[in-house]
Design an enzyme around this catalytic site. Structure first.
Site, PDB file in Angstrom:
ATOM      1  N   GLY A  30       0.838  -1.205   0.000  1.00 43.82           N
ATOM      2  CA  GLY A  30       0.000   0.000   0.000  1.00 43.82           C
ATOM      3  C   GLY A  30       0.869   1.249   0.000  1.00 43.82           C
ATOM      4  N   ASP A  82       4.123  -1.581   7.975  1.00 42.96           N
ATOM      5  CA  ASP A  82       2.978  -1.759   7.078  1.00 42.96           C
ATOM      6  C   ASP A  82       1.988  -0.615   7.299  1.00 42.96           C
ATOM      7  OD1 ASP A  82       1.245  -2.921   5.259  1.00 42.96           O
ATOM      8  OD2 ASP A  82       1.242  -4.882   6.219  1.00 42.96           O
ATOM      9  N   ALA A  84      -2.433   0.457   7.308  1.00 43.52           N
ATOM     10  CA  ALA A  84      -3.711  -0.138   7.726  1.00 43.52           C
ATOM     11  C   ALA A  84      -4.832   0.743   7.196  1.00 43.52           C
ATOM     12  CB  ALA A  84      -3.792  -0.249   9.242  1.00 43.52           C
ATOM     13  N   ASP A  85      -6.008   0.164   7.138  1.00 41.28           N
ATOM     14  CA  ASP A  85      -7.178   0.920   6.673  1.00 41.28           C
ATOM     15  C   ASP A  85      -7.966   1.507   7.827  1.00 41.28           C
ATOM     16  OD1 ASP A  85      -6.779   0.271   3.844  1.00 41.28           O
ATOM     17  OD2 ASP A  85      -7.078  -1.759   4.570  1.00 41.28           O
ATOM     18  N   LYS A  95      -7.189  -4.387   7.630  1.00 45.37           N
ATOM     19  CA  LYS A  95      -6.216  -4.257   6.553  1.00 45.37           C
ATOM     20  C   LYS A  95      -6.779  -4.954   5.313  1.00 45.37           C
ATOM     21  CE  LYS A  95      -1.879  -5.055   7.326  1.00 45.37           C
ATOM     22  NZ  LYS A  95      -1.596  -3.904   6.433  1.00 45.37           N
ATOM     23  N   GLY A  96      -6.081  -4.768   4.203  1.00 43.26           N
ATOM     24  CA  GLY A  96      -6.426  -5.546   3.017  1.00 43.26           C
ATOM     25  C   GLY A  96      -7.151  -4.793   1.929  1.00 43.26           C
ATOM     26  N   GLU A 104       0.361 -10.313   4.290  1.00 40.53           N
ATOM     27  CA  GLU A 104       0.600  -9.377   5.406  1.00 40.53           C
ATOM     28  C   GLU A 104       0.431 -10.094   6.742  1.00 40.53           C
ATOM     29  OE1 GLU A 104      -0.592  -5.141   3.307  1.00 40.53           O
ATOM     30  OE2 GLU A 104      -2.138  -6.236   4.376  1.00 40.53           O
ATOM     31  N   LYS A 122      -7.458   7.485   9.754  1.00 35.24           N
ATOM     32  CA  LYS A 122      -7.665   6.028   9.840  1.00 35.24           C
ATOM     33  C   LYS A 122      -8.001   5.581  11.266  1.00 35.24           C
ATOM     34  CE  LYS A 122      -5.825   4.970   5.595  1.00 35.24           C
ATOM     35  NZ  LYS A 122      -4.671   4.151   5.308  1.00 35.24           N
TER      36      LYS A 122
HETATM   37  C1  A5P Z   1      -2.841  -3.802   1.706  1.00 36.59           C
HETATM   38  O1  A5P Z   1      -3.526  -4.992   1.473  1.00 36.59           O
HETATM   39  C2  A5P Z   1      -3.372  -3.143   2.912  1.00 36.59           C
HETATM   40  O2  A5P Z   1      -3.476  -3.913   4.061  1.00 36.59           O
HETATM   41  C3  A5P Z   1      -2.708  -1.812   3.202  1.00 36.59           C
HETATM   42  O3  A5P Z   1      -1.702  -1.924   4.150  1.00 36.59           O
HETATM   43  C4  A5P Z   1      -3.776  -0.919   3.674  1.00 36.59           C
HETATM   44  O4  A5P Z   1      -4.822  -0.993   2.718  1.00 36.59           O
HETATM   45  C5  A5P Z   1      -3.324   0.522   3.832  1.00 36.59           C
HETATM   46  O5  A5P Z   1      -2.948   1.011   2.600  1.00 36.59           O
HETATM   47  P1  A5P Z   1      -2.554   2.530   2.377  1.00 36.59           P
HETATM   48  O6  A5P Z   1      -1.312   2.784   3.147  1.00 36.59           O
HETATM   49  O7  A5P Z   1      -2.380   2.596   0.887  1.00 36.59           O
HETATM   50  O8  A5P Z   1      -3.726   3.351   2.837  1.00 36.59           O
END
Ligand code: A5P
Length: 227
Positions: A30, A82, A84-85, A95-96, A104, A122
Site C-alpha cells: 500500500g 505496514d 492499515a485501513d 487491513k487488506g 501481510e 484512519k
Molecule cells: C494492503 O492490502 C493493505 O493492508 C494496506 O496496508 C492498507 O490498505 C493501507 O494502505 P494505504 O497505506 O495505501 O492506505
C-alpha cells in the site's frame, strides 16, 4: 521530529528510526508501506545493510527496483512496517484494501514487531466504520462463501478490477464485506474464518505493537498495551 509536507514520507522517515543494520525487515503493501520502501532504499544506497521480506509482488518489485534485497521467510523478521485501513483504540486493525492481507498476516506473524503507519483519519472508535472488511476466498468456494457471508449479514461484494474479479497474489479473490460497526471483532473473525473456503480476513487483532500516526504536521506513537 522534523516533518515534510507529505505525511506518508514523514511517517516513513520516522519508521526508519526502528531499523538497524543487519535486520531482516518486513515490507508491507500500500501507499504508506511504499513510502517506507522508498525511504529504506535511500538508506540502503547510503550503505545500510538490510534484507527484506515483501508482503506482495508489487512491494517486492518496488523494493528490488530500488536495490533492496528480497529474501524468503527463512530468517526471523525483526520488524515489519505496514499500513492499515482502520485502527481502533486497542490498536486492532482492518487491513487488506490493497488486497495483500494474507501475506501481510503471514509476515506479521513471522515478525518480532509489527509497526503500522497511518494518517489520523484512519483512527476509529469502532472497526468497520470507514470501509469494507476484505475477506480472501478460494475461487472454487465463491458461491458457497458468498451465501455464508450473506447469512452473517455482511453484504459481501466480489472485488472487481477492470470489470473482472480482482485476483490476489495467491490466486484467490476478495469479498469486500459491508459489516457496519463491528461490536465484537474477535467473534466476527472466528465466524468468518470458520467458513470453509475462506483463507483469511482483514481483521488484524492484537498484531500491531506500535502505530505511528501522522496528524497534520505532527507524529505520535501509540503503543499496544498488554491485554
Ligand atoms: C494492503 O492490502 C493493505 O493492508 C494496506 O496496508 C492498507 O490498505 C493501507 O494502505 P494505504 O497505506 O495505501 O492506505
Amino acid at each position: 521530529m522534523a516533518t515534510t509536507s507529505d505525511p506518508l514520507a514523514t511517517l516513513a522517515a520516522h519508521a526508519l528510526g526502528f531499523v538497524k543494520a543487519g535486520d531482516v525487515v518486513g515490507l508491507g503493501s500500500g501507499r504508506a508501506a511504499g513510502a517506507f520502501v522508498r525511504a529504506l532504499a535511500a538508506r540502503v544506497r547510503d550503505g545500510l545493510r538490510v534484507r527484506a521480506v515483501a508482503t506482495s509482488e508489487q512491494t517486492a518489485r518496488l523494493a528490488r527496483e530500488l536495490g533492496i534485497e528480497i529474501v524468503g521467510l527463512e530468517a526471523e523478521i525483526e520488524l515489519t512496517v505496514d499500513g492499515a485501513d482502520e485502527v481502533d483504540g486497542r490498536l486492532d486493525l482492518i487491513k487488506g484494501h490493497g488486497g495483500a492481507l494474507v501475506r501481510e498476516r503471514i509476515v506479521a506473524a513471522a515478525s518480532r514487531r509489527q509497526i503500522i503507519l497511518v494518517t489520523s483519519e484512519k483512527l476509529v472508535e469502532t472497526l468497520g466504520t470507514r470501509g469494507p472488511l476484505p475477506v480472501e476466498v478460494m475461487p472454487f468456494a465463491v458461491p458457497f462463501c458468498r451465501r455464508r457471508l450473506e447469512d452473517l449479514e455482511l453484504k459481501p461484494a466480489l472485488r472487481l478490477e477492470d470489470e473482472r474479479p480482482f485476483v490476489t497474489d495467491n490466486f484467490n479473490v476478495i469479498f469486500d464485506c459491508d459489516t457496519g460497526p463491528i461490536d465484537d471483532p474477535a467473534v466476527l473473525e472466528q465466524k468468518i474464518r470458520a467458513i470453509p473456503g475462506v483463507i483469511d480476513t482483514g481483521l488484524f487483532l492484537g498484531t500491531a505493537h506500535l502505530v505511528v500516526v501522522a496528524d497534520g504536521d505532527s507524529i505520535r506513537e501509540l503503543v499496544r498495551r498488554a491485554r
